[in-house]
Design an enzyme around this catalytic site. Sequence first.
Site, short mmCIF file in Angstrom:
data_model
loop_
_atom_site.label_atom_id
_atom_site.label_comp_id
_atom_site.label_asym_id
_atom_site.label_seq_id
_atom_site.Cartn_x
_atom_site.Cartn_y
_atom_site.Cartn_z
N SER A 1 -6.52 0.11 7.43
CA SER A 1 -6.32 1.40 8.09
C SER A 1 -5.54 2.37 7.21
CB SER A 1 -5.58 1.21 9.40
OG SER A 1 -4.33 0.58 9.16
N ALA B 1 -11.34 9.84 0.02
CA ALA B 1 -11.20 9.71 1.47
C ALA B 1 -10.95 11.05 2.17
CB ALA B 1 -10.07 8.73 1.79
N LYS C 1 -14.36 1.29 -12.80
CA LYS C 1 -14.15 2.73 -12.97
C LYS C 1 -12.68 3.09 -12.85
CE LYS C 1 -13.61 3.58 -8.35
NZ LYS C 1 -12.65 4.44 -7.62
#
Length: 372
Positions: A43, A186, A235
């Site tokens: 979360s 995000a 990456k």
Amino acid sequence: MLVARILPQAYKYRSIIRSCPSLLSSIRMLSTDQRERVCIIGSGNWGSAVGKIIGQNVLNHSDIFEPEVRQWVFEENFNGEKLTDVINREHENPKYLPGIKFTDNVIATPSIADACRDATVLVFVMPHQFVRRTCDDVVGHLAPNAKAISLIKGLEILPDRVNLFSDEIAERLGIPVAALSGANIADEVAQEKFCETTIGCREHGDLYFKLFNTPYFRVNIIEDEVGVQLCGALKNVVAVGAGLSDGLGYGSNTKAAIIRRGLLEMRKFGQTFFGSVQNETFFESCGVADLITTCAGGRNRKVAEAFARTGKPIDELERELLNGQKLQGTLTAYEVHQFLAGHNKTGEFPLFDTVYRIIYEGAPPDSIVRDI
């Protein structure tokens, strides 16, 4: 069809239904073995953005998914309250994704056993350091037909082998595991700014498409789950190199060169040590797109830039800049170096090796252009 109509309405009156055990039992019988029960494990910033997507999509596809989505939240104190209490009251994670509301069918719980009990779909979105311990806590609580998808961007790289976290989860839980990765910062996803992502799976592709795809979060399904995960981990090492370049004040040309060389080393690593990795995967969102995004604005770039400018230790910068989140690029750089050294191949991956030496051996930051 009857179940699909009844249960979303039942969810609206869940507090009344829960007070009537016989009614609750009848509703559960209607849904048994018919629809998927989703649990999100994690979360943080990305986990909260994913929770917003999943919370809405299970309601959009009520013939496939049960309406309630349980999300395991590591309990923390937020302004004198339990974080789970704040999330469930405000329908927002104010610590890791402030200002973004999600649907009230996403229920935060501090107990992982309660969160995953009888779940048929697990969504792992957490730092990779905690996967093994978390899986141990999940064992014994899942539905018999459970499956999982990993959104974890990392690998367990040991001197003699590379472990994919999808394999780790699959082995510990005995369930099939897919992988999702892409150019998905995000905050931008949560703000519904258009992007793409890649899901690698050999089964349940249509299910995962419906769980994640939205008009602003476009999903592409491929079979190369190994390549998807390798891109998502490697990456971050390249992004550390890009951040060092930014911290030294080098320009766009330099960063573009680091990105190009990084992409080549990512592909070489995958095809050298995982023969099944497809060349096309590196041109998916999980490949070149995610690499560009991470080198432009991710946390690994941000901390590496500060490292080059200030010379402060990485762990100190983590505490100052990441609000409790953990950096993955530097740890992956260390693990990749140990693995390559064990195979006498560090010289074949000069960018990966240079990032390692700057962070861990005190090489001057401008080695990022001199030694690659």
